[in-house]
Motif scaffolding. Sequence first.
Motif, PDB file in Angstrom:
ATOM      1  N   LYS A   1       0.853  -1.185   0.000  1.00 39.68           N
ATOM      2  CA  LYS A   1       0.000   0.000   0.000  1.00 39.68           C
ATOM      3  C   LYS A   1       0.892   1.238   0.000  1.00 39.68           C
ATOM      4  N   VAL A   2       0.736   2.080  -1.027  1.00 38.77           N
ATOM      5  CA  VAL A   2       1.565   3.285  -1.129  1.00 38.77           C
ATOM      6  C   VAL A   2       0.681   4.512  -1.228  1.00 38.77           C
ATOM      7  N   GLU A   3       1.110   5.573  -0.552  1.00 40.07           N
ATOM      8  CA  GLU A   3       0.369   6.836  -0.632  1.00 40.07           C
ATOM      9  C   GLU A   3       0.984   7.690  -1.724  1.00 40.07           C
ATOM     10  N   GLN A   4       0.148   8.181  -2.638  1.00 32.56           N
ATOM     11  CA  GLN A   4       0.632   8.989  -3.743  1.00 32.56           C
ATOM     12  C   GLN A   4      -0.087  10.328  -3.751  1.00 32.56           C
ATOM     13  N   GLU A   5       0.561  11.300  -4.367  1.00 35.38           N
ATOM     14  CA  GLU A   5      -0.021  12.633  -4.460  1.00 35.38           C
ATOM     15  C   GLU A   5      -0.075  13.028  -5.928  1.00 35.38           C
ATOM     16  N   ASP A   6      -1.276  13.438  -6.407  1.00 40.41           N
ATOM     17  CA  ASP A   6      -1.388  13.822  -7.808  1.00 40.41           C
ATOM     18  C   ASP A   6      -0.925  15.255  -8.000  1.00 40.41           C
ATOM     19  N   ARG A   7      -0.975  15.719  -9.238  1.00 40.98           N
ATOM     20  CA  ARG A   7      -0.418  17.051  -9.528  1.00 40.98           C
ATOM     21  C   ARG A   7      -1.251  18.186  -8.961  1.00 40.98           C
ATOM     22  N   PHE A   8      -2.467  17.864  -8.481  1.00 43.42           N
ATOM     23  CA  PHE A   8      -3.293  18.891  -7.846  1.00 43.42           C
ATOM     24  C   PHE A   8      -3.020  18.996  -6.350  1.00 43.42           C
ATOM     25  N   GLY A   9      -2.268  18.034  -5.795  1.00 43.77           N
ATOM     26  CA  GLY A   9      -1.979  18.045  -4.367  1.00 43.77           C
ATOM     27  C   GLY A   9      -2.873  17.126  -3.562  1.00 43.77           C
ATOM     28  N   PHE A  10      -3.786  16.385  -4.221  1.00 44.94           N
ATOM     29  CA  PHE A  10      -4.672  15.477  -3.516  1.00 44.94           C
ATOM     30  C   PHE A  10      -3.966  14.141  -3.303  1.00 44.94           C
ATOM     31  N   LYS A  11      -4.071  13.600  -2.088  1.00 44.69           N
ATOM     32  CA  LYS A  11      -3.408  12.352  -1.752  1.00 44.69           C
ATOM     33  C   LYS A  11      -4.377  11.178  -1.836  1.00 44.69           C
ATOM     34  N   HIS A  12      -3.877  10.052  -2.291  1.00 41.66           N
ATOM     35  CA  HIS A  12      -4.680   8.836  -2.327  1.00 41.66           C
ATOM     36  C   HIS A  12      -3.738   7.645  -2.223  1.00 41.66           C
ATOM     37  N   SER A  13      -4.243   6.523  -1.736  1.00 37.99           N
ATOM     38  CA  SER A  13      -3.404   5.337  -1.564  1.00 37.99           C
ATOM     39  C   SER A  13      -3.772   4.276  -2.589  1.00 37.99           C
ATOM     40  N   ARG A  14      -2.775   3.493  -2.973  1.00 41.62           N
ATOM     41  CA  ARG A  14      -2.980   2.415  -3.939  1.00 41.62           C
ATOM     42  C   ARG A  14      -2.289   1.162  -3.439  1.00 41.62           C
TER      43      ARG A  14
END
Length: 239
Positions: A1-14
């Motif tokens: 499980k990794v937490e990522q941040e998109d180019r808008f600054g919103f974080k989500h885990s995958r």
Amino acid sequence: KVEQEDRFGFKHSRGLLGLISARHAIDIKTITDIAGKTYVAEDVETIKTDLQKRMGTTFDITMQRGEKIDVLTISPVQEFNSHMDEEDHAKHGLLFVSDRDGSTFVRYSAGKAVIKALEESWDVTVSTVEALGQIITGTRSAAELGGVIRIGALAGDMAQQGAIALILFTALLSINLGLINLFPIPLLDGGHLVFYAFEALLGRPVPEQIQEYAFRFGLVFLVGIMVFANLNDLIQLIL
């Protein structure tokens, strides 16, 4: 499980299963071992030479990215890695593990398209329910809930990618809204269906006072969820 941040600054885990997408490549500088042979840190040229000798075969590599160490089994193809023999700085130091062709569009007949649409809608519905269940049980962060700010940012991003991407995003939103509307929460259609079910079982309508209190609870609950989701967006953009 990794937490990522998109180019808008919103974080989500995958959740990652050790697979590398066809759209990504391996940075050769992160490879520390090939089929049991250890390399000096960032010895790119030696690593590239040994990789070239193994093209078309299957072997293990060890990658180190910071404190994280990954062992992958790969089978790179020569035609996707011909740049190793060229002075192409844009691709220097990258090992491509699969074909990088773009999206492929498949045409279906009208009947087949309807069936495929139903299958995709079902998959999205199941995935949404599973994600909500994971948030409730705590295995997924509630910070992934987004409001109108995130929806607007994603819609703009999809619009830049083209009409097909925007249509798919609109369909995804519609499915999610339809599903949420069927949840047994007063004020929503799902809540009305619950009252109708009780009426059918009892043989009479649910008392108006109970319905009124239920609708008040539903209103407070829905407003609370909306505020929470939009606060999530603001906090992630600010922090």
